[in-house]
Scaffold this active site. Structure first.
Site, PDB file in Angstrom:
ATOM      1  N   CYS A 170       0.852  -1.196   0.000  1.00 15.29           N
ATOM      2  CA  CYS A 170       0.000   0.000   0.000  1.00 15.29           C
ATOM      3  C   CYS A 170       0.891   1.252   0.000  1.00 15.29           C
ATOM      4  CB  CYS A 170      -0.953  -0.053   1.194  1.00 15.29           C
ATOM      5  SG  CYS A 170      -2.217   1.246   1.191  1.00 15.29           S
ATOM      6  N   ASP A 216      -9.471  -2.732  -7.349  1.00 10.36           N
ATOM      7  CA  ASP A 216      -8.965  -1.713  -6.431  1.00 10.36           C
ATOM      8  C   ASP A 216      -9.727  -0.417  -6.664  1.00 10.36           C
ATOM      9  OD1 ASP A 216      -7.366   0.213  -5.029  1.00 10.36           O
ATOM     10  OD2 ASP A 216      -5.651  -1.141  -5.194  1.00 10.36           O
ATOM     11  N   HIS A 249      -8.072  -3.828  -3.267  1.00 13.31           N
ATOM     12  CA  HIS A 249      -6.897  -3.243  -2.638  1.00 13.31           C
ATOM     13  C   HIS A 249      -6.582  -3.963  -1.319  1.00 13.31           C
ATOM     14  CE1 HIS A 249      -3.950  -0.107  -1.934  1.00 13.31           C
ATOM     15  NE2 HIS A 249      -4.347  -0.077  -0.679  1.00 13.31           N
TER      16      HIS A 249
END
Length: 272
Positions: A152, A209, A241
Site C-alpha cells: 500500500c 482496487d 486493494h
C-alpha cells in the site's frame, strides 16, 4: 517530536498487536511463530525497526527491507518479516512514520492519512531506508543480495526507492499508488520516475482496487517500456486493494498466495 516521545514510541512498539484502526482483525489472520528465529526491535540511530532472521545462520544473509502500510510496523508487518526469516532471509521493517507520530494509536483511517501519513516527506523516507540498508549490511546481511518489498503506502515507496538506491537487486511493490498530484512532501510519484529505475521491479495490483485504477497501472506499464530495467506487472482481476492483508476483510487468499510465490521467484531470479 521530543526525545521522550520517541522513547515512549519505541517502548510501545516493543508490544505486539494490530493498529487500532484495523481492529477487530479477521479470523483469517495468519500468525507465524518465531521458532528457530531471532526476532525483535532494534534502533538504527533513533529509528525503531523490527528484524527477524534465522537462528545460527552462517555467512551473510540475503536481506529484504519490508516497507509498512499506513498502519506502521504492527503485527501484520512483523508477521511478514517472520515468514521471510523462515525462508532464510534477514527481514527488517523500519517505523518510517516515527518522527511524525504513532500510526497505531489512530482509530480513524482518514484522520490517520490527513494528520500523520501526509506529513511524512519522501526525502526523509529515502534517507531512512538508506540507513536501514547500511545497518543490515553491517549486521549480518549481504549487501549484494538486497531486496525491498512494500505494501500500500509502502508499495509506492518501493517504486521510489528502486529509483533511488542502485544497490537494491530487486523490488516488489504490492498495490502501491502510481500517480497523483505533486506536493511538498510527495513531489513525484512512481510514474514520474519510471525511467530512473536502477533495478528490476515487480508490481502486484488488483483489478477491483477502488483507489488505484487499472488506467494508472497501464500508464505505468507504458512508462516502464521506455526504460532498460526488467519489470513485471501482475493484475489479480478478482481481488481488491490490500489483498495480501490477511487480517482485513479485503484479504483475497488466492491472490495473496500467488503474489507471495511470484515475489519470491522474482527475488530468486535476480539473486536475492
Amino acid at each position: 517530536m521530543q526525545l521522550d516521545t520517541r522513547r515512549s514510541f519505541l517502548q510501545a512498539s516493543l508490544l505486539t498487536g494490530f493498529a487500532l484502526a484495523v481492529q477487530p482483525v479477521m479470523a483469517s489472520t495468519i500468525q507465524t511463530d518465531a521458532a528457530g528465529l531471532d526476532t525483535g526491535w532494534v534502533k538504527i540511530g533513533e529509528l525503531p525497526a523490527f528484524q527477524a532472521r534465522p537462528n545460527n545462520a552462517s555467512g551473510p544473509l540475503p536481506t529484504i527491507i519490508v516497507i509498512q502500510e499506513i498502519f506502521g510496523v504492527h503485527e501484520h508487518i512483523q508477521d511478514l518479516c517472520r515468514r521471510l526469516a523462515k525462508l532464510g532471509y534477514l527481514a527488517i521493517a523500519p517505523e518510517l512514520f516515527f518522527r511524525q507520530g504513532d500510526p497505531r494509536t489512530f482509530t480513524d483511517v482518514n484522520l490517520l492519512i490527513k494528520e500523520l501519513v501526509s506529513q511524512v516527506p519522501d526525502a526523509q523516507v529515502m534517507k531512512d531506508l538508506d540507513a536501514v540498508a547500511a545497518w543490515a549490511a553491517q549486521n549480518g546481511g549481504d549487501p549484494a543480495r538486497l531486496a525491498v518489498t512494500g505494501f500500500c503506502w509502502g508499495g509506492r515507496i518501493t517504486w521510489l526507492y528502486a529509483a533511488h538506491n542502485p544497490k537494491v537487486a530487486a523490488s516488489a511493490a504490492w498495490y502501491g499508488r502510481l500517480t497523483g498530484a505533486p506536493s511538498a512532501n510527495n513531489p513525484v510519484h512512481p510514474v514520474d520516475i519510471a525511467k530512473q529505475l536502477k533495478s528490476p521491479v515487480l508490481g502486484l495490483y488488483a483489478g477491483k482496487d477502488q483507489g488505484i485504477s487499472l488506467e494508472s497501472v497501464e500508464q505505468m506499464r507504458q512508462a516502464l517500456k521506455r526504460q532498460a530495467q526488467p519489470f513485471k506487472l501482475v493484475i489479480y482481476d478478482e481481488a481488491g486493494h490490500g489483498f495480501n492483508a490477511d487480517y482485513r476483510p479485503n484479504f483475497h487468499p488466492a491472490a495473496a498466495q500467488d503474489g507471495w510465490k511470484t515475489m519470491l521467484a522474482w527475488f530468486k531470479q535476480f539473486g536475492v
